[in-house]
Design a protein around this motif. Sequence first.
Motif, PDB file in Angstrom:
ATOM      1  N   MET A 158      24.776  28.141 -27.466  1.00 17.72           N
ATOM      2  CA  MET A 158      25.921  28.886 -27.994  1.00 17.72           C
ATOM      3  C   MET A 158      25.431  30.035 -28.883  1.00 17.72           C
ATOM      4  O   MET A 158      24.516  29.860 -29.675  1.00 17.72           O
ATOM      5  CB  MET A 158      26.829  27.960 -28.823  1.00 17.72           C
ATOM      6  CG  MET A 158      27.549  26.894 -27.997  1.00 17.72           C
ATOM      7  SD  MET A 158      28.950  27.555 -27.106  1.00 17.72           S
ATOM      8  CE  MET A 158      29.464  26.124 -26.170  1.00 17.72           C
ATOM      9  N   SER A 159      26.075  31.206 -28.761  1.00 15.80           N
ATOM     10  CA  SER A 159      25.710  32.337 -29.613  1.00 15.80           C
ATOM     11  C   SER A 159      26.125  32.065 -31.049  1.00 15.80           C
ATOM     12  O   SER A 159      26.996  31.233 -31.308  1.00 15.80           O
ATOM     13  CB  SER A 159      26.348  33.622 -29.096  1.00 15.80           C
ATOM     14  OG  SER A 159      27.745  33.498 -29.048  1.00 15.80           O
ATOM     15  N   THR A 160      25.518  32.779 -31.989  1.00 10.56           N
ATOM     16  CA  THR A 160      25.694  32.525 -33.421  1.00 10.56           C
ATOM     17  C   THR A 160      27.153  32.583 -33.849  1.00 10.56           C
ATOM     18  O   THR A 160      27.637  31.748 -34.610  1.00 10.56           O
ATOM     19  CB  THR A 160      24.886  33.564 -34.237  1.00 10.56           C
ATOM     20  OG1 THR A 160      23.561  33.616 -33.721  1.00 10.56           O
ATOM     21  CG2 THR A 160      24.846  33.166 -35.693  1.00 10.56           C
ATOM     22  N   ASN A 161      27.880  33.597 -33.348  1.00  6.84           N
ATOM     23  CA  ASN A 161      29.260  33.805 -33.791  1.00  6.84           C
ATOM     24  C   ASN A 161      30.287  33.213 -32.836  1.00  6.84           C
ATOM     25  O   ASN A 161      31.463  33.608 -32.861  1.00  6.84           O
ATOM     26  CB  ASN A 161      29.526  35.311 -33.955  1.00  6.84           C
ATOM     27  CG  ASN A 161      28.658  35.922 -35.043  1.00  6.84           C
ATOM     28  OD1 ASN A 161      28.437  35.313 -36.084  1.00  6.84           O
ATOM     29  ND2 ASN A 161      28.143  37.124 -34.785  1.00  6.84           N
ATOM     30  N   TYR A 162      29.857  32.268 -31.973  1.00  7.81           N
ATOM     31  CA  TYR A 162      30.772  31.743 -30.962  1.00  7.81           C
ATOM     32  C   TYR A 162      32.028  31.139 -31.588  1.00  7.81           C
ATOM     33  O   TYR A 162      33.147  31.437 -31.159  1.00  7.81           O
ATOM     34  CB  TYR A 162      30.084  30.698 -30.076  1.00  7.81           C
ATOM     35  CG  TYR A 162      31.057  30.012 -29.143  1.00  7.81           C
ATOM     36  CD1 TYR A 162      31.510  30.647 -27.988  1.00  7.81           C
ATOM     37  CD2 TYR A 162      31.559  28.736 -29.426  1.00  7.81           C
ATOM     38  CE1 TYR A 162      32.418  30.046 -27.139  1.00  7.81           C
ATOM     39  CE2 TYR A 162      32.464  28.121 -28.587  1.00  7.81           C
ATOM     40  CZ  TYR A 162      32.898  28.777 -27.445  1.00  7.81           C
ATOM     41  OH  TYR A 162      33.809  28.172 -26.619  1.00  7.81           O
ATOM     42  N   LYS A 163      31.846  30.290 -32.605  1.00 10.82           N
ATOM     43  CA  LYS A 163      33.002  29.594 -33.187  1.00 10.82           C
ATOM     44  C   LYS A 163      34.026  30.569 -33.749  1.00 10.82           C
ATOM     45  O   LYS A 163      35.231  30.438 -33.518  1.00 10.82           O
ATOM     46  CB  LYS A 163      32.535  28.628 -34.295  1.00 10.82           C
ATOM     47  CG  LYS A 163      31.866  27.372 -33.760  1.00 10.82           C
ATOM     48  CD  LYS A 163      31.568  26.394 -34.884  1.00 10.82           C
ATOM     49  CE  LYS A 163      30.943  25.124 -34.334  1.00 10.82           C
ATOM     50  NZ  LYS A 163      30.610  24.165 -35.417  1.00 10.82           N
ATOM     51  N   GLU A 164      33.550  31.568 -34.490  1.00  7.35           N
ATOM     52  CA  GLU A 164      34.459  32.550 -35.099  1.00  7.35           C
ATOM     53  C   GLU A 164      35.160  33.388 -34.029  1.00  7.35           C
ATOM     54  O   GLU A 164      36.380  33.569 -34.070  1.00  7.35           O
ATOM     55  CB  GLU A 164      33.668  33.462 -36.038  1.00  7.35           C
ATOM     56  CG  GLU A 164      34.529  34.487 -36.766  1.00  7.35           C
ATOM     57  CD  GLU A 164      33.703  35.404 -37.657  1.00  7.35           C
ATOM     58  OE1 GLU A 164      34.172  36.517 -37.948  1.00  7.35           O
ATOM     59  OE2 GLU A 164      32.582  35.001 -38.048  1.00  7.35           O
ATOM     60  N   ASN A 165      34.397  33.879 -33.061  1.00  2.31           N
ATOM     61  CA  ASN A 165      34.982  34.706 -32.008  1.00  2.31           C
ATOM     62  C   ASN A 165      35.920  33.903 -31.109  1.00  2.31           C
ATOM     63  O   ASN A 165      36.960  34.390 -30.664  1.00  2.31           O
ATOM     64  CB  ASN A 165      33.880  35.354 -31.155  1.00  2.31           C
ATOM     65  CG  ASN A 165      33.109  36.406 -31.933  1.00  2.31           C
ATOM     66  OD1 ASN A 165      33.635  37.012 -32.856  1.00  2.31           O
ATOM     67  ND2 ASN A 165      31.851  36.611 -31.554  1.00  2.31           N
ATOM     68  N   ASN A 166      35.544  32.650 -30.850  1.00  2.81           N
ATOM     69  CA  ASN A 166      36.387  31.763 -30.052  1.00  2.81           C
ATOM     70  C   ASN A 166      37.728  31.539 -30.740  1.00  2.81           C
ATOM     71  O   ASN A 166      38.793  31.582 -30.096  1.00  2.81           O
ATOM     72  CB  ASN A 166      35.662  30.430 -29.841  1.00  2.81           C
ATOM     73  CG  ASN A 166      36.463  29.452 -29.016  1.00  2.81           C
ATOM     74  OD1 ASN A 166      36.916  29.761 -27.916  1.00  2.81           O
ATOM     75  ND2 ASN A 166      36.642  28.241 -29.533  1.00  2.81           N
ATOM     76  N   LEU A 167      37.704  31.325 -32.062  1.00  5.21           N
ATOM     77  CA  LEU A 167      38.943  31.117 -32.822  1.00  5.21           C
ATOM     78  C   LEU A 167      39.848  32.351 -32.748  1.00  5.21           C
ATOM     79  O   LEU A 167      41.062  32.234 -32.525  1.00  5.21           O
ATOM     80  CB  LEU A 167      38.615  30.795 -34.280  1.00  5.21           C
ATOM     81  CG  LEU A 167      39.814  30.650 -35.230  1.00  5.21           C
ATOM     82  CD1 LEU A 167      40.736  29.515 -34.776  1.00  5.21           C
ATOM     83  CD2 LEU A 167      39.350  30.417 -36.667  1.00  5.21           C
ATOM     84  N   LYS A 168      39.274  33.533 -32.897  1.00  7.15           N
ATOM     85  CA  LYS A 168      40.073  34.767 -32.859  1.00  7.15           C
ATOM     86  C   LYS A 168      40.628  35.021 -31.453  1.00  7.15           C
ATOM     87  O   LYS A 168      41.762  35.491 -31.302  1.00  7.15           O
ATOM     88  CB  LYS A 168      39.223  35.948 -33.335  1.00  7.15           C
ATOM     89  CG  LYS A 168      38.917  35.870 -34.828  1.00  7.15           C
ATOM     90  CD  LYS A 168      37.957  36.953 -35.289  1.00  7.15           C
ATOM     91  CE  LYS A 168      37.687  36.804 -36.800  1.00  7.15           C
ATOM     92  NZ  LYS A 168      36.742  37.822 -37.292  1.00  7.15           N
ATOM     93  N   ASN A 169      39.847  34.681 -30.450  1.00 10.67           N
ATOM     94  CA  ASN A 169      40.315  34.789 -29.068  1.00 10.67           C
ATOM     95  C   ASN A 169      41.486  33.838 -28.824  1.00 10.67           C
ATOM     96  O   ASN A 169      42.484  34.193 -28.176  1.00 10.67           O
ATOM     97  CB  ASN A 169      39.151  34.473 -28.115  1.00 10.67           C
ATOM     98  CG  ASN A 169      39.457  34.812 -26.672  1.00 10.67           C
ATOM     99  OD1 ASN A 169      40.242  35.711 -26.372  1.00 10.67           O
ATOM    100  ND2 ASN A 169      38.834  34.089 -25.755  1.00 10.67           N
ATOM    101  N   ILE A 170      41.362  32.617 -29.366  1.00 13.17           N
ATOM    102  CA  ILE A 170      42.424  31.612 -29.238  1.00 13.17           C
ATOM    103  C   ILE A 170      43.699  32.077 -29.948  1.00 13.17           C
ATOM    104  O   ILE A 170      44.812  31.973 -29.390  1.00 13.17           O
ATOM    105  CB  ILE A 170      41.957  30.254 -29.813  1.00 13.17           C
ATOM    106  CG1 ILE A 170      40.931  29.606 -28.883  1.00 13.17           C
ATOM    107  CG2 ILE A 170      43.143  29.310 -30.034  1.00 13.17           C
ATOM    108  CD1 ILE A 170      40.225  28.403 -29.477  1.00 13.17           C
ATOM    109  N   LEU A 171      43.565  32.589 -31.165  1.00  9.16           N
ATOM    110  CA  LEU A 171      44.748  33.039 -31.926  1.00  9.16           C
ATOM    111  C   LEU A 171      45.475  34.169 -31.202  1.00  9.16           C
ATOM    112  O   LEU A 171      46.710  34.190 -31.147  1.00  9.16           O
ATOM    113  CB  LEU A 171      44.327  33.500 -33.325  1.00  9.16           C
ATOM    114  CG  LEU A 171      43.926  32.400 -34.311  1.00  9.16           C
ATOM    115  CD1 LEU A 171      43.343  33.006 -35.580  1.00  9.16           C
ATOM    116  CD2 LEU A 171      45.130  31.511 -34.651  1.00  9.16           C
ATOM    117  N   HIS A 172      44.701  35.077 -30.631  1.00 14.07           N
ATOM    118  CA  HIS A 172      45.300  36.173 -29.868  1.00 14.07           C
ATOM    119  C   HIS A 172      46.077  35.627 -28.671  1.00 14.07           C
ATOM    120  O   HIS A 172      47.233  35.994 -28.431  1.00 14.07           O
ATOM    121  CB  HIS A 172      44.195  37.125 -29.388  1.00 14.07           C
ATOM    122  CG  HIS A 172      44.686  38.264 -28.568  1.00 14.07           C
ATOM    123  ND1 HIS A 172      44.171  38.562 -27.337  1.00 14.07           N
ATOM    124  CD2 HIS A 172      45.668  39.184 -28.790  1.00 14.07           C
ATOM    125  CE1 HIS A 172      44.792  39.617 -26.839  1.00 14.07           C
ATOM    126  NE2 HIS A 172      45.699  40.011 -27.699  1.00 14.07           N
TER     127      HIS A 172
END
Length: 402
Positions: free
Chosen positions: A1-15
């Motif tokens: 998993m890339s370093t920022n996966y969790k943060e980017n995944n959360l923002k993708n989910i919220l969108h």
Amino acid sequence: MSTNYKENNLKNILHGFFLAVAMSVADPSTILPLIVHHFSESVVLVGVFASLLRGGAIAVQLFAAFYAQSYKKVMPYLKRVFLARFLSWLAIGLAILIIGDKNPTLTLIVFGIGLFIFSFSAGFGSIYFSEIIAKIFDKKERGKSMANRQFFAAIGAIISGGIAGWVLSAFEPPKSYAYLFIISSFLLGIGLYAFSTIKEPVKENVRVKEESFIKFLKNAFVFLKQDKALQIQILTILFSYSFLFAFPFVILKANQTIHLTGWLIGGFVTIQMFGALLGNLVWKKLAPKYKLIIISAFVSMISAFVIALFAKNAIMYALVFFLIGFAMDGFKIAGMNLLFEIAPEDKRPIYVALQNNLTSIGLFFAIPGGFILKAFGYNVLYIFTIIMLMIGLFFATRLKAE
């Protein structure tokens, strides 16, 4: 998993979650046809408006890709798209509230313009969105994050279906429709803001922009002519839209067959989203086997319209909407990720634009669907839709991917 996966995944989910909440109030299979039908008796017009919601982007995606191929970052442009989408959605609600039944023709005109702007701006947005998703996630992460996004989008749509059922029961049309758009526009804004805070990496491998758009178009279609895998991919995705020939009219047939209440309409939206929710659990498990995902989606969609041919009660219609919801997100996940597998990095915006632009013809299938319905009836329309989906299934088996 890339370093920022969790943060980017959360923002993708919220969108995805808040976009689904908003879009469910104009669901092309349930609420949108009823809104148009409130102001006009024309079934052809229902098809036109369903196409406006989905198809306004057709004219601009290659133009957007012409510029995007040389951008190291696309987020500043995506933020402008987000603003246009928020304002157009809010304007629809205000128009229905302020004009409404006083001038049905004017209401429909403003409604149509708002839907077109909302969809037209997405033509730019889809290029920028795809570019950002391809940058921030690797092959396996993309499938998982998009499945997560669409899983929570399904939950958002389920919640929205419940809210829609309450609003439609508590307020008389067209005020109920206006309130749905106004409330959902502000919820949409939350999701747009969340995605806009993603830290987009700089793209180093960019193409030098051609001196003219005409030359760009010529080069783009040379890529299409030379790449057999891209040709099969585009045909598969185009035929995956075949369900739109009949999709907006299923609820109108249900209205003739069973007694539709506000709660039942909202219930169908919710059931469709339960199908999407379950589907995304399946698609997440199957990722990155995107060819298997799209084949499964075709089989589910064909099954839905076979059942629709014989549907005579609420349970059968619920199964139809469940299977449609199950299949639709499979098409979305597979369509994007299959393309990323065959697109060279520097040509990625061009490949995305070619696929989106050429397959966008399918977004207008509801218009000929309306004419088929008017001339031949529901059974012929459903059988025609099934045949077109089976052609798509054939092309899907020929995809050069996992």
